[in-house]
Design an enzyme around this catalytic site. Structure first.
Site, PDB file in Angstrom:
ATOM      1  CB  SER A 100       7.345   2.780 -50.572  1.00 34.04           C
ATOM      2  OG  SER A 100       8.661   1.806 -50.792  1.00 34.04           O
ATOM      3  CE  LYS A 103       8.590   0.077 -47.365  1.00 33.14           C
ATOM      4  NZ  LYS A 103       8.651   0.725 -49.083  1.00 33.14           N
ATOM      5  CB  SER A 158      11.189   4.131 -48.315  1.00 33.29           C
ATOM      6  OG  SER A 158      10.113   3.001 -48.867  1.00 33.29           O
TER       7      SER A 158
END
Length: 389
Positions: A100, A103, A158
């Site tokens: 993640s 991101k 997340s």
């Protein structure tokens, strides 16, 4: 016999003579030095990226610089957020799954095109392709959210569900991945290959500690990014007008689960998948200095090791400030626009030598034109007198 031209031809000829002299005059008089204000100046010297492509740990300490802490991560980077100088690194360009932390690139790409106050009602199709085991913030079909709510879901929880909705709003899943790829290249992040914008494990999707540090540093220059990544707790809309608290999963920021919060921590983003292991991009500020640290997949300890290794690297970076030479730069691979060629008058760009040459040529040409005009005038007057006789 009549010799010469008609008298009315004399005036136009003389006008041409004077015009020619005026046109040539600047070439003869522009002898003062000049500088093109738009000419590109010399580029500042930046460390070459070659050292960061070497295997192993790279650091260039001065005498009595504190030694690097033991770090088990497969790849890590410590960099100065203001200058972009990489203070130390280990296998900085090793391509690894980012989880993640990808991101951060998603936010850099999509944040500028989606105003936070926009409201959107989620449909079932937007949530249909979530991967098994995805981290979720609780986005529900038929429920209306502000874009800013969805960003809180991305940064704090997340939430892959929030990423899917935002990607659909900004052009679709595949188009978003392509734009993320282009954004990475523009920032000089050449190790990153984007296939799933939420960072979900996908064969062939990789990044590096270097690239993630580039994304984290760029995010700190974006006001909304910096605000979201530093938020510890936020309210997320539930059904029927109620809401619930969501907490940032970056333990180095919140101090959750027994992890001591790091003084001066700014954010940025943590991640985990079974393939990527634990990953983290963290930034902290101390005594007017901001550092960015990336840690990818520690090989020892438990699930909190990524935070402790990031902590030790931040401590070292602040202690070593001014006592190490950079081993590279986060700007080293960034695309730089080429200056467009400019149409500059010859006179403005002439060197001193060429100016004197032009002055001589201008004087000769001007004298020639003036002489021709005088001859023409005399011949015209002679013609007039002969006709009168």
């Amino acid at each position: 016999m009549t010799i010469g031209f008609r008298s009315r031809a004399v005036v136009p000829t003389c006008v041409l003579c004077v015009a020619g002299l005026l046109a040539l005059a600047p070439a003869g008089t522009a002898a003062h030095p000049g500088t093109d204000p738009d000419a590109p100046g010399p580029r500042p010297a930046t460390p070459q990226p070659a050292l960061l492509y070497r295997l192993g740990t790279q650091v260039r300490p001065h005498p009595r610089t504190p030694g690097l802490p033991p770090v088990s991560a497969l790849s890590w980077v410590v960099a100065d957020a203001r200058t972009g100088e990489v203070l130390a690194a280990h296998d900085a360009h090793r391509k690894l799954p980012p989880a993640s932390t990808l991101k951060t690139l998603f936010a850099l790409t999509v944040l500028p095109v989606l105003p936070g106050g926009v409201r959107h009602t989620v449909d079932a199709e937007e949530l249909s392709d979530l991967g098994p085991g995805s981290s979720l913030v609780g986005v529900a079909e038929g429920r209306t959210y502000r874009v800013t709510d969805l960003w809180n879901g991305v940064f704090l929880n997340s939430g892959n569900d929030a990423v899917h909705v935002l990607a659909r709003l900004s052009g679709g899943w595949r188009a978003t991945a392509q734009r993320m790829q282009a954004k990475a290249r523009a920032l000089g992040a050449r190790d990153t290959h984007v296939l799933s914008p939420d960072g979900y494990d996908t064969p062939g999707q990789v990044s590096s500690a270097y690239d993630l540090a580039v994304f984290g540093r760029a995010g700190l220059h974006h006001r909304d990014f910096a605000r979201y990544c530093a938020t510890a707790v936020a309210e997320f809309p539930g059904g029927g007008g109620w809401s619930y608290d969501i907490h940032n999963t970056n333990r180095l920021l919140t101090g959750a689960d027994g992890v001591e919060p790091y003084p001066g921590l700014i954010g940025i983003k943590n991640g985990y998948t079974s393939n990527a292991g634990h990953t983290l991009v963290a930034a902290a500020r101390r005594s007017g200095r901001t550092l960015v640290v990336t840690v990818m997949n520690p090989q020892e300890g438990g699930r909190h090791t990524v935070y402790e290794e990031a902590r030790s690297l931040l401590d070292w970076g602040f202690d070593a400030a001014g006592r190490v030479d950079p081993v590279g730069s986060l700007d080293a691979l960034r695309a730089r626009p080429r200056p467009a060629p400019e149409a500059v008058p010859v006179v403005a760009t002439a060197t001193p030598d060429t100016r004197s040459a032009w002055a001589a040529k201008g004087g000769i040409a001007g004298a020639a034109v003036l002489g021709a005009g005088v001859v023409t005038l005399v011949l015209g007057l002679v013609g007039i007198r002969l006709r009168r006789r």
